[in-house]
Write a protein that holds these residues in place. Structure first.
Motif, PDB file in Angstrom:
ATOM      1  N   VAL A  12      47.224   5.682  69.575  1.00 16.96           N
ATOM      2  CA  VAL A  12      48.244   4.544  69.222  1.00 16.96           C
ATOM      3  C   VAL A  12      47.597   3.280  69.012  1.00 16.96           C
ATOM      4  O   VAL A  12      46.961   2.788  69.985  1.00 16.96           O
ATOM      5  N   GLN A  13      48.070   2.372  68.337  1.00 15.51           N
ATOM      6  CA  GLN A  13      48.086   1.035  68.599  1.00 15.51           C
ATOM      7  C   GLN A  13      48.981   0.399  69.410  1.00 15.51           C
ATOM      8  O   GLN A  13      49.853   0.833  69.842  1.00 15.51           O
ATOM      9  N   THR A  14      48.640  -0.837  69.896  1.00 17.78           N
ATOM     10  CA  THR A  14      49.305  -1.479  70.876  1.00 17.78           C
ATOM     11  C   THR A  14      50.795  -1.758  70.151  1.00 17.78           C
ATOM     12  O   THR A  14      50.928  -2.168  69.037  1.00 17.78           O
ATOM     13  N   GLY A  15      51.976  -1.375  70.764  1.00 19.42           N
ATOM     14  CA  GLY A  15      53.309  -1.581  70.378  1.00 19.42           C
ATOM     15  C   GLY A  15      53.800  -0.312  69.965  1.00 19.42           C
ATOM     16  O   GLY A  15      55.019  -0.081  69.495  1.00 19.42           O
ATOM     17  N   GLY A  16      52.800   0.882  69.832  1.00 15.20           N
ATOM     18  CA  GLY A  16      53.461   2.005  68.988  1.00 15.20           C
ATOM     19  C   GLY A  16      53.841   2.805  70.311  1.00 15.20           C
ATOM     20  O   GLY A  16      54.153   2.403  71.409  1.00 15.20           O
ATOM     21  N   SER A  17      54.444   4.007  69.745  1.00 15.16           N
ATOM     22  CA  SER A  17      55.105   4.855  70.527  1.00 15.16           C
ATOM     23  C   SER A  17      54.643   6.318  70.722  1.00 15.16           C
ATOM     24  O   SER A  17      53.724   6.758  69.664  1.00 15.16           O
ATOM     25  N   LEU A  18      54.901   7.135  71.803  1.00 12.57           N
ATOM     26  CA  LEU A  18      54.383   8.428  71.986  1.00 12.57           C
ATOM     27  C   LEU A  18      55.367   9.132  72.639  1.00 12.57           C
ATOM     28  O   LEU A  18      56.082   8.462  73.406  1.00 12.57           O
ATOM     29  N   SER A  19      55.596  10.465  72.226  1.00 10.28           N
ATOM     30  CA  SER A  19      56.284  11.389  73.117  1.00 10.28           C
ATOM     31  C   SER A  19      55.458  12.375  73.846  1.00 10.28           C
ATOM     32  O   SER A  19      55.079  13.297  72.973  1.00 10.28           O
ATOM     33  N   LEU A  20      55.609  12.613  75.161  1.00  4.64           N
ATOM     34  CA  LEU A  20      54.888  13.603  75.777  1.00  4.64           C
ATOM     35  C   LEU A  20      55.923  14.510  76.337  1.00  4.64           C
ATOM     36  O   LEU A  20      57.023  14.179  76.772  1.00  4.64           O
ATOM     37  N   GLN A  86      50.951  -0.397  75.560  1.00  3.40           N
ATOM     38  CA  GLN A  86      49.837  -1.373  75.744  1.00  3.40           C
ATOM     39  C   GLN A  86      48.681  -0.810  76.251  1.00  3.40           C
ATOM     40  O   GLN A  86      48.627   0.314  76.781  1.00  3.40           O
ATOM     41  N   PRO A  87      47.433  -1.309  76.228  1.00  2.00           N
ATOM     42  CA  PRO A  87      46.223  -0.711  76.258  1.00  2.00           C
ATOM     43  C   PRO A  87      46.120  -0.410  77.890  1.00  2.00           C
ATOM     44  O   PRO A  87      45.551   0.579  78.178  1.00  2.00           O
ATOM     45  N   GLU A  88      46.989  -1.025  78.738  1.00  2.00           N
ATOM     46  CA  GLU A  88      46.807  -0.617  80.014  1.00  2.00           C
ATOM     47  C   GLU A  88      47.620   0.751  80.335  1.00  2.00           C
ATOM     48  O   GLU A  88      47.533   1.389  81.368  1.00  2.00           O
ATOM     49  N   ASP A  89      48.154   1.151  79.120  1.00  2.00           N
ATOM     50  CA  ASP A  89      48.852   2.338  79.610  1.00  2.00           C
ATOM     51  C   ASP A  89      48.023   3.812  79.204  1.00  2.00           C
ATOM     52  O   ASP A  89      48.142   4.813  79.406  1.00  2.00           O
ATOM     53  N   THR A  90      46.665   3.332  78.626  1.00  2.00           N
ATOM     54  CA  THR A  90      45.663   4.291  78.373  1.00  2.00           C
ATOM     55  C   THR A  90      45.186   5.035  79.559  1.00  2.00           C
ATOM     56  O   THR A  90      44.921   4.269  80.707  1.00  2.00           O
ATOM     57  N   ALA A  91      45.436   6.360  79.756  1.00  2.00           N
ATOM     58  CA  ALA A  91      45.245   7.177  80.925  1.00  2.00           C
ATOM     59  C   ALA A  91      45.407   8.665  80.654  1.00  2.00           C
ATOM     60  O   ALA A  91      45.883   9.130  79.477  1.00  2.00           O
ATOM     61  N   MET A  92      44.911   9.643  81.338  1.00  2.00           N
ATOM     62  CA  MET A  92      45.290  11.081  81.370  1.00  2.00           C
ATOM     63  C   MET A  92      46.682  10.950  82.087  1.00  2.00           C
ATOM     64  O   MET A  92      46.946  10.542  83.166  1.00  2.00           O
ATOM     65  N   TYR A  93      47.662  11.616  81.400  1.00  2.00           N
ATOM     66  CA  TYR A  93      49.063  11.680  81.916  1.00  2.00           C
ATOM     67  C   TYR A  93      49.233  13.378  82.330  1.00  2.00           C
ATOM     68  O   TYR A  93      48.943  14.050  81.594  1.00  2.00           O
ATOM     69  N   TYR A  94      49.812  13.379  83.571  1.00  2.00           N
ATOM     70  CA  TYR A  94      49.951  14.650  84.069  1.00  2.00           C
ATOM     71  C   TYR A  94      51.545  14.921  84.338  1.00  2.00           C
ATOM     72  O   TYR A  94      52.015  14.024  84.966  1.00  2.00           O
ATOM     73  N   TRP A 113      50.869  21.202  89.026  1.00  2.00           N
ATOM     74  CA  TRP A 113      50.384  20.191  88.183  1.00  2.00           C
ATOM     75  C   TRP A 113      50.303  20.695  86.778  1.00  2.00           C
ATOM     76  O   TRP A 113      49.386  21.772  86.787  1.00  2.00           O
ATOM     77  N   GLY A 114      50.218  19.939  85.625  1.00  2.00           N
ATOM     78  CA  GLY A 114      49.966  20.279  84.479  1.00  2.00           C
ATOM     79  C   GLY A 114      48.320  19.994  84.445  1.00  2.00           C
ATOM     80  O   GLY A 114      47.662  19.409  85.325  1.00  2.00           O
ATOM     81  N   GLN A 115      47.779  20.246  83.278  1.00  2.00           N
ATOM     82  CA  GLN A 115      46.519  20.070  82.930  1.00  2.00           C
ATOM     83  C   GLN A 115      46.023  18.560  82.524  1.00  2.00           C
ATOM     84  O   GLN A 115      44.810  18.201  82.633  1.00  2.00           O
ATOM     85  N   GLY A 116      47.032  17.826  82.283  1.00  2.00           N
ATOM     86  CA  GLY A 116      46.973  16.503  81.762  1.00  2.00           C
ATOM     87  C   GLY A 116      46.599  16.553  80.236  1.00  2.00           C
ATOM     88  O   GLY A 116      46.401  17.319  79.443  1.00  2.00           O
ATOM     89  N   THR A 117      47.384  15.295  79.537  1.00  2.00           N
ATOM     90  CA  THR A 117      47.092  15.113  78.163  1.00  2.00           C
ATOM     91  C   THR A 117      46.835  13.793  78.117  1.00  2.00           C
ATOM     92  O   THR A 117      47.331  12.709  78.733  1.00  2.00           O
ATOM     93  N   GLN A 118      45.922  13.324  76.986  1.00  2.00           N
ATOM     94  CA  GLN A 118      45.244  11.937  77.229  1.00  2.00           C
ATOM     95  C   GLN A 118      46.128  11.035  76.215  1.00  2.00           C
ATOM     96  O   GLN A 118      46.595  11.454  74.982  1.00  2.00           O
ATOM     97  N   VAL A 119      46.210   9.983  76.786  1.00  2.00           N
ATOM     98  CA  VAL A 119      46.941   8.974  75.769  1.00  2.00           C
ATOM     99  C   VAL A 119      46.023   7.508  75.795  1.00  2.00           C
ATOM    100  O   VAL A 119      45.722   7.146  76.828  1.00  2.00           O
TER     101      VAL A 119
END
Length: 123
Positions: A12-20, A86-94, A113-119
């Motif tokens: 997503v672009q900065t300011g956008g949203s995602l739901s995991l 924000q760009p700082e939120d970029t990571a693999m989320y577990y 632990w889960g396998q992780g999902t990329q954001v």
């Protein structure tokens, strides 16, 4: 015996949203915490949020006010709603599952632990 299936990652672009989402199976009849962690390349894995078995939620300072963890309509599924990304939120989320209560004979204090999902958040 616990399995965690994560979904919802993407770009997503900065300011956008995602739901995991994280769907758990195994020992879900036990009192358990559902947590989210994230790890960026070259950095340590860090705590993001937790939905405790007592329904109390906690958030890392870096995401407080932007992220919300909640239980989905599916009983054993938790959602991490991520807003104002924000760009700082970029990571693999577990997703992390921790048994914290129940009779020891049927509820061993399992941690899974889960396998992780990329954001990825772009500027």
């Amino acid at each position: 015996q616990v399995q965690l299936v994560e979904s919802g990652g993407g770009s997503v672009q900065t300011g956008g949203s995602l739901s995991l989402s994280c769907a758990a199976s195994g020992y879900t009849y036990c009192a358990h915490d559902m947590s989210w962690y994230r790890q960026a390349p070259g950095k340590e894995r860090e705590f993001v949020s937790v939905l405790q078995s007592n329904r109390v939620t906690k958030y890392a300072d870096a995401v407080k006010g932007r992220f919300t963890v909640s239980q989905d309509n599916a009983k054993n599924t938790v959602t991490l709603q991520m807003n104002s990304l924000q760009p700082e939120d970029t990571a693999m989320y577990y997703c992390k599952f921790t048994v914290v209560g129940g009779a020891q004979t049927i509820c061993p204090r399992v941690v899974a632990w889960g396998q992780g999902t990329q954001v990825t958040v772009s500027s």
